[in-house]
Design a protein around this motif. Sequence first.
Motif, PDB file in Angstrom:
ATOM      1  N   LEU A   1      13.361   5.204  -5.928  1.00 32.59           N
ATOM      2  CA  LEU A   1      12.013   3.822  -5.231  1.00 32.59           C
ATOM      3  C   LEU A   1      12.451   2.702  -6.337  1.00 32.59           C
ATOM      4  N   ILE A   2      11.971   3.067  -7.352  1.00 27.51           N
ATOM      5  CA  ILE A   2      11.581   1.763  -8.372  1.00 27.51           C
ATOM      6  C   ILE A   2      13.228   0.701  -8.078  1.00 27.51           C
ATOM      7  N   LEU A   3      14.533   1.296  -8.378  1.00 26.43           N
ATOM      8  CA  LEU A   3      15.751   0.166  -8.226  1.00 26.43           C
ATOM      9  C   LEU A   3      15.760  -0.347  -6.904  1.00 26.43           C
ATOM     10  N   ILE A   4      15.404   0.348  -6.162  1.00 24.85           N
ATOM     11  CA  ILE A   4      15.580   0.072  -4.606  1.00 24.85           C
ATOM     12  C   ILE A   4      14.149  -0.556  -4.325  1.00 24.85           C
ATOM     13  N   THR A   5      13.176  -1.127  -5.093  1.00 24.93           N
ATOM     14  CA  THR A   5      12.328  -2.033  -4.800  1.00 24.93           C
ATOM     15  C   THR A   5      12.510  -3.301  -5.309  1.00 24.93           C
ATOM     16  N   ALA A   6      13.486  -3.070  -6.298  1.00 21.80           N
ATOM     17  CA  ALA A   6      14.044  -4.251  -7.430  1.00 21.80           C
ATOM     18  C   ALA A   6      14.541  -5.065  -6.844  1.00 21.80           C
TER      19      ALA A   6
ATOM     20  N   THR B   1      -1.037   5.457  -2.791  1.00 19.71           N
ATOM     21  CA  THR B   1       0.945   4.036  -2.578  1.00 19.71           C
ATOM     22  C   THR B   1       1.195   4.459  -1.342  1.00 19.71           C
ATOM     23  N   SER B   2       1.977   5.158  -0.858  1.00 26.79           N
ATOM     24  CA  SER B   2       2.745   6.124   0.505  1.00 26.79           C
ATOM     25  C   SER B   2       1.562   4.809   1.457  1.00 26.79           C
ATOM     26  N   VAL B   3       0.515   4.605   1.508  1.00 29.00           N
ATOM     27  CA  VAL B   3       0.188   3.256   2.621  1.00 29.00           C
ATOM     28  C   VAL B   3       0.481   2.184   2.241  1.00 29.00           C
ATOM     29  N   VAL B   4       0.597   2.016   0.951  1.00 30.66           N
ATOM     30  CA  VAL B   4       0.748   0.387   0.740  1.00 30.66           C
ATOM     31  C   VAL B   4       2.419   0.606   0.883  1.00 30.66           C
ATOM     32  N   LEU B   5       3.274   0.925   0.586  1.00 33.79           N
ATOM     33  CA  LEU B   5       4.955   1.010   1.070  1.00 33.79           C
ATOM     34  C   LEU B   5       4.803   1.338   2.239  1.00 33.79           C
ATOM     35  N   THR B   6       4.208   1.519   3.167  1.00 34.85           N
ATOM     36  CA  THR B   6       4.954   1.411   4.523  1.00 34.85           C
ATOM     37  C   THR B   6       3.920   0.724   5.168  1.00 34.85           C
TER      38      THR B   6
ATOM     39  N   THR C   1      17.885  -0.877   3.490  1.00 33.00           N
ATOM     40  CA  THR C   1      17.290  -1.020   2.419  1.00 33.00           C
ATOM     41  C   THR C   1      15.978  -0.301   1.997  1.00 33.00           C
ATOM     42  N   ASN C   2      15.360  -1.371   3.528  1.00 35.92           N
ATOM     43  CA  ASN C   2      13.630  -0.859   3.513  1.00 35.92           C
ATOM     44  C   ASN C   2      13.330   0.724   4.451  1.00 35.92           C
ATOM     45  N   ALA C   3      14.318   0.887   5.072  1.00 36.09           N
ATOM     46  CA  ALA C   3      14.499   2.310   5.416  1.00 36.09           C
ATOM     47  C   ALA C   3      14.953   3.011   4.980  1.00 36.09           C
ATOM     48  N   LEU C   4      15.635   2.552   4.425  1.00 37.16           N
ATOM     49  CA  LEU C   4      16.239   3.938   2.634  1.00 37.16           C
ATOM     50  C   LEU C   4      15.104   4.317   2.504  1.00 37.16           C
ATOM     51  N   VAL C   5      13.381   2.652   1.750  1.00 36.57           N
ATOM     52  CA  VAL C   5      12.636   2.978   0.848  1.00 36.57           C
ATOM     53  C   VAL C   5      11.759   3.885   1.946  1.00 36.57           C
ATOM     54  N   ALA C   6      10.939   4.155   3.180  1.00 35.31           N
ATOM     55  CA  ALA C   6      10.243   4.676   3.989  1.00 35.31           C
ATOM     56  C   ALA C   6      10.976   5.703   3.908  1.00 35.31           C
ATOM     57  N   VAL C   7      11.474   6.121   4.342  1.00 37.16           N
ATOM     58  CA  VAL C   7      12.299   7.295   3.695  1.00 37.16           C
ATOM     59  C   VAL C   7      11.702   8.162   2.687  1.00 37.16           C
ATOM     60  N   LEU C   8      12.951   7.383   1.235  1.00 38.79           N
ATOM     61  CA  LEU C   8      11.965   7.934  -0.032  1.00 38.79           C
ATOM     62  C   LEU C   8      10.540   8.026  -0.517  1.00 38.79           C
ATOM     63  N   GLY C   9       9.695   6.893   0.264  1.00 40.45           N
ATOM     64  CA  GLY C   9       8.674   6.550  -0.117  1.00 40.45           C
ATOM     65  C   GLY C   9       8.249   8.540   0.372  1.00 40.45           C
ATOM     66  N   ILE C  10       8.302   8.385   1.563  1.00 38.67           N
ATOM     67  CA  ILE C  10       7.758  10.016   2.484  1.00 38.67           C
ATOM     68  C   ILE C  10       8.231  11.194   1.440  1.00 38.67           C
ATOM     69  N   VAL C  11       8.767  11.243   1.288  1.00 42.83           N
ATOM     70  CA  VAL C  11       9.701  12.440   0.845  1.00 42.83           C
ATOM     71  C   VAL C  11       8.478  12.225  -0.781  1.00 42.83           C
TER      72      VAL C  11
END
Length: 226
Positions: free
Chosen positions: A9-14, A68-73, A173-183
Amino acid sequence: MMDTIVWILILITAFNFLLKQTFWGWTATSVAAIIMSLFVVLTWEYAIEQSKTQIADWLANQSLMLNTSVVLTVEVSLQMAFCLLSVHVANISQVKRRMRFAQRLLYWFPGVLFFPVLFFGLTQLIFALPGVAFRTVAWGFAIAVLLLIPLGRWGLRWLLPETDLRLELFFLTNALVAVLGIVATVNGRTAVEGRATVDWLALAGCIGIFVVGGILGLLRYRLRKR
């Protein structure tokens, strides 16, 4: 397992932050790099107060991760909306003024998740260099951020010169962040305890709402088409 997901998640966010910079000009990217560097310099005194145990406790804190998941979403939704609006504005000649305004507003939204990523990176760098002065580590990291953001923008624009391709990649990549954020935020738990029985009345109510909504939408579509 969860540590691996958090690192991904950190790498994809960067990566998403750098990819968003490719839609900006050099001036805006330089300003963003200066702001991020100042953030590193101004927060190093707080970073040295952290410990590996405290960070691990934060990652294991269920309520904190859910917040944190709320901010991420919210951030992922805004960035994906930017991609959709950009495609809409580029392909349609007559665009409503409020839609164009929303697209420009999201265009200048860089994201806020990169700030905690920088703070986490600074703490990890301090842990990795125990014999170096904290101020030296912070200033070195700030200089690296100041240089890597413009270089990363240039490298991504060189690899992906087509704007449409970058938009598509940014959306995925943002869709991937959403999925990984849920997990990552659920962390193996569920917010609601499962039930073995089915509430048939609630199920029938949901189906009724879907059917009525579909019929109303179809009627509205046919009326507008006429």
